[in-house]
Design a protein around this motif. Sequence first.
Motif, short mmCIF file in Angstrom:
data_model
loop_
_atom_site.label_atom_id
_atom_site.label_comp_id
_atom_site.label_asym_id
_atom_site.label_seq_id
_atom_site.Cartn_x
_atom_site.Cartn_y
_atom_site.Cartn_z
N PRO A 196 -26.23 -5.24 8.25
CA PRO A 196 -25.64 -5.99 7.13
C PRO A 196 -26.59 -6.26 5.98
CG PRO A 196 -24.97 -6.95 9.22
CD PRO A 196 -26.02 -5.94 9.54
N VAL A 197 -27.87 -6.51 6.28
CA VAL A 197 -28.81 -6.83 5.21
C VAL A 197 -30.24 -6.50 5.66
CG1 VAL A 197 -28.99 -9.24 5.98
CG2 VAL A 197 -29.62 -8.67 3.64
N VAL A 198 -31.02 -5.96 4.74
CA VAL A 198 -32.43 -5.63 4.99
C VAL A 198 -33.30 -6.52 4.11
CG1 VAL A 198 -34.21 -3.85 4.76
CG2 VAL A 198 -31.93 -3.23 5.59
N PRO A 199 -34.27 -7.23 4.68
CA PRO A 199 -35.14 -8.07 3.85
C PRO A 199 -36.26 -7.24 3.20
CG PRO A 199 -35.73 -8.34 6.16
CD PRO A 199 -34.55 -7.40 6.12
N VAL A 200 -36.49 -7.49 1.92
CA VAL A 200 -37.56 -6.84 1.17
C VAL A 200 -38.38 -7.92 0.49
CG1 VAL A 200 -38.13 -5.32 -0.76
CG2 VAL A 200 -36.22 -4.74 0.76
N THR A 201 -39.67 -7.93 0.72
CA THR A 201 -40.52 -8.90 0.04
C THR A 201 -41.50 -8.20 -0.88
OG1 THR A 201 -41.93 -10.86 0.27
CG2 THR A 201 -42.35 -9.07 1.79
N TYR A 202 -41.68 -8.79 -2.02
CA TYR A 202 -42.69 -8.37 -2.99
C TYR A 202 -44.07 -8.64 -2.37
CZ TYR A 202 -44.61 -8.09 -7.83
OH TYR A 202 -45.28 -7.76 -8.97
N MET A 203 -45.03 -7.84 -2.75
CA MET A 203 -46.40 -8.05 -2.28
C MET A 203 -46.86 -9.49 -2.54
SD MET A 203 -49.07 -6.67 -0.85
CE MET A 203 -48.77 -4.92 -0.96
N ASN A 204 -46.36 -10.08 -3.63
CA ASN A 204 -46.75 -11.43 -4.02
C ASN A 204 -46.03 -12.45 -3.14
OD1 ASN A 204 -47.43 -9.59 -6.03
ND2 ASN A 204 -47.43 -11.15 -7.62
N SER A 205 -46.36 -12.46 -1.88
CA SER A 205 -45.74 -13.37 -0.92
C SER A 205 -46.75 -13.65 0.18
CB SER A 205 -44.46 -12.75 -0.34
OG SER A 205 -44.75 -11.51 0.30
N SER A 206 -46.50 -14.71 0.92
CA SER A 206 -47.43 -15.11 1.97
C SER A 206 -47.38 -14.13 3.14
CB SER A 206 -47.09 -16.51 2.46
OG SER A 206 -45.85 -16.50 3.17
N ALA A 207 -48.41 -14.19 3.98
CA ALA A 207 -48.43 -13.37 5.19
C ALA A 207 -47.27 -13.75 6.11
CB ALA A 207 -49.76 -13.55 5.91
N ALA A 226 -41.13 -0.49 -6.35
CA ALA A 226 -39.96 -1.30 -5.99
C ALA A 226 -38.70 -0.44 -5.88
CB ALA A 226 -39.75 -2.41 -7.01
N ARG A 227 -38.53 0.52 -6.76
CA ARG A 227 -37.32 1.35 -6.71
C ARG A 227 -37.30 2.19 -5.43
NH1 ARG A 227 -33.91 3.96 -11.18
NH2 ARG A 227 -32.60 5.42 -10.04
N THR A 228 -38.41 2.81 -5.11
CA THR A 228 -38.49 3.62 -3.89
C THR A 228 -38.19 2.77 -2.65
OG1 THR A 228 -40.11 5.11 -4.89
CG2 THR A 228 -40.02 5.05 -2.49
N VAL A 229 -38.72 1.55 -2.64
CA VAL A 229 -38.50 0.66 -1.50
C VAL A 229 -37.04 0.24 -1.40
CG1 VAL A 229 -39.00 -1.66 -0.65
CG2 VAL A 229 -40.88 -0.14 -1.29
N LEU A 230 -36.40 -0.06 -2.55
CA LEU A 230 -34.98 -0.41 -2.50
C LEU A 230 -34.14 0.77 -2.02
CD1 LEU A 230 -34.26 -2.66 -5.63
CD2 LEU A 230 -34.54 -3.32 -3.24
N GLU A 231 -34.49 1.97 -2.44
CA GLU A 231 -33.77 3.15 -1.95
C GLU A 231 -33.91 3.26 -0.44
OE1 GLU A 231 -35.67 6.15 -4.25
OE2 GLU A 231 -34.32 5.94 -5.99
N TRP A 232 -35.13 3.01 0.07
CA TRP A 232 -35.38 3.01 1.52
C TRP A 232 -34.48 1.99 2.20
CZ3 TRP A 232 -36.85 -0.68 5.01
CH2 TRP A 232 -37.40 -0.27 6.22
N ALA A 233 -34.41 0.79 1.63
CA ALA A 233 -33.63 -0.28 2.23
C ALA A 233 -32.14 0.01 2.21
CB ALA A 233 -33.92 -1.60 1.51
N PHE A 234 -31.65 0.60 1.12
CA PHE A 234 -30.21 0.88 1.01
C PHE A 234 -29.75 1.96 1.99
CE2 PHE A 234 -30.19 -0.80 -3.57
CZ PHE A 234 -29.63 -2.01 -3.18
#
Length: 436
Positions: A196-207, A226-234
Amino acid sequence: MSSLPLLDPSVDHALQLIVTGASTEETCTTDLAAGPWDFDTRPGYGPGSSMGDVIPTGAPRQGELPAAYRDASEEDLEARIRTAKQALGDRVVVLGHFYQREEVVRHADYVGDSFQLAQAALDRPEAEAIVFCGVHFMAETADLLSRPDQAVILPNLAAGCSMADMADIDQVEDCWEQLADVYGPLDVPDAEGRVPVVPVTYMNSSAAIKGFVGRHGGIVCTSSNARTVLEWAFTRGRRVLFFPDQHLGRNTAKAMGVPLERMPLWNPRKALGGSTAEQLEDARVLLWHGFCSVHRRFTTAQIDQARAEHPGVRVIVHPECPMEVVDAADEAGSTAYIRRAIEEATEPTTFAIGTEINLVRRLAAQHPQHEIFCLDPVVCPCSTMYRIHPGYLAWALEELVAGRTVNRISVAADVAEPARVALERMLAAKPEAASA
C-alpha cells in the motif's frame, strides 16, 4: 539588488561589517555576529534562518567552550587548527559541508554535501577520527558508513537540523499505524506485487528515521537522486510516504506527472494527517509537513526583482524551495547541480542562486568571471551550520592531540542495521542511463 565584490567569501566578515555600520547590507539578526557559544546554553537552533523553528525537548546541547577558544582571534584559531591537524596527520580527517562558514571550510580535507562527505570518510580508512563540520544527522550518517573503530566527532553538539527534527520518530510511527487503519496491512502486497505505501526519507533526517525506513521496506534519497528513488518506490508500492521535506517531495513528484491533488500534506498533529480516508486512498505521495528554513526564505518576488535588475539573469534554485519558486526559476537542482552549472558556463554569466549563502558567496569568489549573487538579499545563513565555529574545531582537534575524544556521535546498533539497509537500497537504485 547588486552583488558585492566578493573577493572575500566570508559571511562572518560581512556580518561584522553590517554590525559596525561599515556595510549597507541587511541581516536577519545581528546576533549572528556573536560567537555561537553565546547561545549554547539556551534552547533553540540559534540565530539565523531557523531561529523561529521550535526545537524538540531534549535536543542536544553543547557544554561550555573553554575561554581560550572563545577569546582567541581568527588568526590564532587558524594557526591552532593547522598545528593540531599537522600533529594528528593521517589519524584525523576533517569534513566540511558546503554550507559551512569559510573559516571552517578552509581546513577541511573534503568539502561536499552530506552524503558525499559520509562517503569521503570511507576514502580515509587510516583515520582514527572523523571530524564532521556539519550538523547532527550528517555525523550520524558518517557513523553509519564508517568503521566501528572510527570515532565521528561533531565539534558543536548544538548543530542540529530543524528540518530533520520535524520528522520525529514517534510521530512517524504513529502515522504508520494510522495508515495501516486506512490501507490495511502495510507489508502485504496486492495482486500486482505492490504494497500500500513505501516510506522514503530524505538524507536530511535522523538515523532513527532512516532505521524506520529500512525496517519497512523503504529507501533514502538525496536531492540529486530523488526522482530515481521515487521511481524505485513506485514499482514497489501504490503510494509513497515522503519525509521530512515536503518541498523536495512535491517538486520531484510534480515533475514526474503526479497531480497536486494526489499529494496530500500529512500534518502529524492532526488525525489522518489532516486528510480524509478518501483523500488518502486516492493519494500517490503523502508529503510530511516539514521544510528547510533556509530554502523557505526564497520567494517569487525575489526572482522578479533579480530579472528586473539583471536582464538575462540565470536563476537556479534548490529543490527544497517552495514549488512556486521552483516553477518561477530557470532551473532547479541539487548543490552539485548548481556548482556544475556555474563551472560549465563558458561565457560570463549573471547567476541568481537560491540556496545557502555561504555556498553562494564561495562560488562567487571562486568564479569571478561571473556575477553570482544570492536571491535573498538578506544575509541569513543556516542557523545550525553556523553553530560550527573555528573555536569548536580547534578545541575538538586539540583534544584529540591530547588523547581525548569529545562529542562523539554513535548510532545504536538496533538503529544502525536497518538504517544501513535503507542507504544500501539508495546506492543500488541508479538511473537507467547510469546502469546501462
